[in-house]
Design a protein around this motif. Structure first.
Motif, PDB file in Angstrom:
ATOM      1  N   ILE A  46       0.837  -1.201   0.000  1.00  0.00           N
ATOM      2  CA  ILE A  46       0.000   0.000   0.000  1.00  0.00           C
ATOM      3  C   ILE A  46       0.867   1.244   0.000  1.00  0.00           C
ATOM      4  N   GLY A  47       2.016   1.124   0.669  1.00  0.00           N
ATOM      5  CA  GLY A  47       2.926   2.269   0.654  1.00  0.00           C
ATOM      6  C   GLY A  47       3.773   2.316  -0.591  1.00  0.00           C
ATOM      7  N   SER A  48       4.547   1.253  -0.834  1.00  0.00           N
ATOM      8  CA  SER A  48       5.525   1.292  -1.927  1.00  0.00           C
ATOM      9  C   SER A  48       4.893   1.338  -3.302  1.00  0.00           C
ATOM     10  N   ALA A 102      10.238   0.762   4.377  1.00  0.00           N
ATOM     11  CA  ALA A 102      11.432   1.616   4.471  1.00  0.00           C
ATOM     12  C   ALA A 102      11.653   2.383   3.176  1.00  0.00           C
ATOM     13  N   TYR A 103      11.464   1.697   2.052  1.00  0.00           N
ATOM     14  CA  TYR A 103      11.635   2.356   0.753  1.00  0.00           C
ATOM     15  C   TYR A 103      10.621   3.496   0.603  1.00  0.00           C
ATOM     16  N   THR A 104       9.381   3.221   0.959  1.00  0.00           N
ATOM     17  CA  THR A 104       8.328   4.230   0.825  1.00  0.00           C
ATOM     18  C   THR A 104       8.613   5.461   1.660  1.00  0.00           C
ATOM     19  N   LEU A 142      17.554  11.191  -7.577  1.00  0.00           N
ATOM     20  CA  LEU A 142      18.404  11.081  -6.392  1.00  0.00           C
ATOM     21  C   LEU A 142      17.628  10.471  -5.238  1.00  0.00           C
ATOM     22  N   SER A 143      16.361  10.838  -5.102  1.00  0.00           N
ATOM     23  CA  SER A 143      15.497  10.252  -4.068  1.00  0.00           C
ATOM     24  C   SER A 143      15.380   8.751  -4.252  1.00  0.00           C
ATOM     25  N   MET A 144      15.258   8.325  -5.495  1.00  0.00           N
ATOM     26  CA  MET A 144      15.102   6.901  -5.785  1.00  0.00           C
ATOM     27  C   MET A 144      16.375   6.126  -5.449  1.00  0.00           C
ATOM     28  N   VAL A 145      17.520   6.687  -5.802  1.00  0.00           N
ATOM     29  CA  VAL A 145      18.792   6.016  -5.524  1.00  0.00           C
ATOM     30  C   VAL A 145      18.997   5.847  -4.019  1.00  0.00           C
ATOM     31  N   LEU A 146      18.779   6.909  -3.247  1.00  0.00           N
ATOM     32  CA  LEU A 146      18.970   6.847  -1.792  1.00  0.00           C
ATOM     33  C   LEU A 146      17.973   5.891  -1.142  1.00  0.00           C
ATOM     34  N   LEU A 179      19.150   2.373  -1.629  1.00  0.00           N
ATOM     35  CA  LEU A 179      20.240   2.036  -0.711  1.00  0.00           C
ATOM     36  C   LEU A 179      19.700   1.615   0.652  1.00  0.00           C
ATOM     37  N   ILE A 180      18.738   2.375   1.156  1.00  0.00           N
ATOM     38  CA  ILE A 180      18.126   2.049   2.445  1.00  0.00           C
ATOM     39  C   ILE A 180      17.397   0.713   2.356  1.00  0.00           C
ATOM     40  N   ASN A 181      16.720   0.491   1.249  1.00  0.00           N
ATOM     41  CA  ASN A 181      15.996  -0.763   1.044  1.00  0.00           C
ATOM     42  C   ASN A 181      16.944  -1.955   1.076  1.00  0.00           C
ATOM     43  N   THR A 182      18.103  -1.806   0.432  1.00  0.00           N
ATOM     44  CA  THR A 182      19.102  -2.876   0.423  1.00  0.00           C
ATOM     45  C   THR A 182      19.586  -3.190   1.839  1.00  0.00           C
ATOM     46  N   PHE A 183      19.841  -2.151   2.617  1.00  0.00           N
ATOM     47  CA  PHE A 183      20.300  -2.333   4.000  1.00  0.00           C
ATOM     48  C   PHE A 183      19.259  -3.096   4.827  1.00  0.00           C
TER      49      PHE A 183
END
Length: 475
Positions: free
Chosen positions: A19-21, A149-151, A174-178, A181-185
């Motif tokens: 629902i978020g992502s 987290a991605y959302t 840039l928002s998408m790239v960052l 990164l958080i999603n991967t972590f």
């Protein structure tokens, strides 16, 4: 009963994250249509469309193989081999994509955003493999946590870079790239993926097995891409980026249906694989399809009811005419959901040839109508071709999947519901009096619910039985 409860439980968990992502592009639409021009939005859509094409090609559909084989190896040490082979395919895919660098440097909009394009491509591949790995292992909470987290991070960065820093498309990328990164972590930590990271687990023989499963899915994926998003390139060629921007915005409202189906489909794939071949599977299949069609028709009817007033306040004035292209796309999304539902039999049986064959015919219909009608009918032709393509694919899969499982479809209810939605669409275009519109349209929705009352009763009875079980277990 347990098979239904498992499906509902998984659907609920996937809904929390999706629902978020998945809905973010819709709910952020007021911001995007006010901070970006129609041309900006068109360029954004072309970049994302190209990434969606490249990933299955250059990774040999790694995500599909990773998900399917990780389901079979939840308690097996070979799960590490699944992950490492998947990651290796991503790295190999990235090397292939670099061969296209000289081409992208000469083509807009890629040449203007080349670094962002490659970063998003790489993280999309990597996160796709990681997410399907934890999903296949049954770590649904980690999967959901990564979506959330991605959302949250993507929205936060969008507000900073688009609203406050006025960075335009560069801020969006840039928002998408960052956020990636958080999603991967999150996936590495909460999914405990570190446990499976072992380069010694790479297996050449196992890689062959994974590729034997996934490679036949590549043409199928390309056909889905042709039907779903290739019209952007044709619109760019015939009408320019502004037309693509309007068409991209019109896709955001049908994306609500795609969101609903995507949540369900993730859980349904797990249930279909677990129940395939067992006694009662055909009845299970039929009942779930009936409920799915009920929900999709209901949501479609409600969107059509509020479409015009919602568009007038939800998007900037320059994007308002996008409403004209939404009805055909809505129906197309319903047929797409039906087609995806039947596709699970190919996955569950590991016989994926039919998925490709049926997709080819859908793609031919889509491309043919686009080439013939876009120069004459404009953007509406792209929406119309998408609807007919998905309808073609679904009807073909009904007959083709009979080789695996014989499913009875309630054609009377289905056809009557489609006719009522069709009448509702005609009313949307022709009824100019507001009072008349808001009398006629709700009546059509109620008539559709009356036709679907059988499945409404099934959902009600199941809900009541489940509630009784919960009360009994609590006592």
């Amino acid at each position: 009963m347990n098979q239904y409860k498992s499906l509902i439980k998984n659907s609920f968990l996937f809904a929390i994250g999706s629902i978020g992502s998945k809905a973010i592009s819709f709910f952020m639409l007021p911001l995007y249509t006010r901070m970006l021009t129609t041309s900006d939005y068109g360029q954004l859509d072309v970049l994302q469309t190209t990434i969606s094409l490249l990933i299955p090609l250059i990774t040999f559909q790694a995500v599909e193989a990773v998900f399917r084989y990780s389901v079979d190896m939840r308690e097996n040490k070979s799960a590490s081999s699944v992950l490492m082979n998947g990651i290796l395919l991503c790295l190999f895919g990235m090397l292939i994509s670099l061969l296209l660098f000289p081409v992208f440097t000469r083509i807009e909009p890629f040449s203007s955003y080349l670094l962002f394009f490659y970063l998003i491509l790489f993280f999309s591949m990597l996160n796709g493999v990681l997410k399907q790995f934890v999903r296949g292992l049954g770590k649904i909470k980690a999967f959901v946590a990564s979506d959330l987290a991605y959302t949250a991070s993507f929205v936060t960065f969008n507000i900073i870079f688009l609203v406050y820093l006025k960075m335009g498309l560069r801020g969006y990328f840039l928002s998408m790239v960052l956020a990636h990164l958080i999603n991967t972590f999150i996936l590495l930590v909460f999914g405990n993926v570190f446990k499976y990271l072992n380069f010694k687990s790479f297996s050449k023989s196992f890689m062959k097995s994974m590729l034997a499963y996934s490679v036949p899915l590549i043409p199928n994926s390309i056909m889905w891409w042709i039907i779903g998003v290739s019209d952007r390139y044709m619109l760019t060629y015939f009408l320019g980026f502004d037309a693509v921007g309007l068409y991209a915005v019109s896709h955001k409202f049908p994306s609500l249906l795609a969101l609903l189906n995507g949540i369900f489909l993730r859980a349904w794939q797990l249930s279909a694989m677990q129940e395939y071949g067992k006694e009662g599977y055909e009845d299970f299949y039929k009942n779930i399809f009936g409920v799915l069609s009920l929900l999709l028709f209901l949501v479609t009817g409600l969107i059509l009811l509020i479409l015009k007033p919602l568009m007038s306040v939800f998007v900037a004035d320059t994007f308002y005419e996008s409403w004209k292209y939404i009805p055909f796309l809505l129906i197309g999304n319903v047929f797409q959901a039906f087609s995806s539902f039947f596709e699970t039999n190919y996955t569950a049986s590991k016989k994926t040839k039919g998925a490709f064959t049926t997709s080819v015919y859908g793609a031919i219909v889509n491309v043919g109508i686009n080439l013939l009608l876009i120069p004459i009918w404009g953007i509406q032709a792209a929406a119309f071709s998408t609807m007919l393509a998905y309808l073609t694919m679904w009807l073909l899969r009904i007959f083709d999947t009979k080789k695996f499982v014989k499913i009875k479809i309630d054609w009377k209810n289905l056809i009557l519901s489609i006719i009522l939605i069709g009448i509702q669409i005609v009313g949307l275009y022709t009824i100019t009096n507001i009072i008349t519109f808001f009398i006629v349209e709700p009546i059509l929705i109620l008539a559709m619910l009356f036709i679907q009352r059988k499945y409404i009763k099934q959902v009600y009875n199941f809900g009541m039985n489940l509630l009784k079980e919960l009360r009994t277990s609590a006592n």
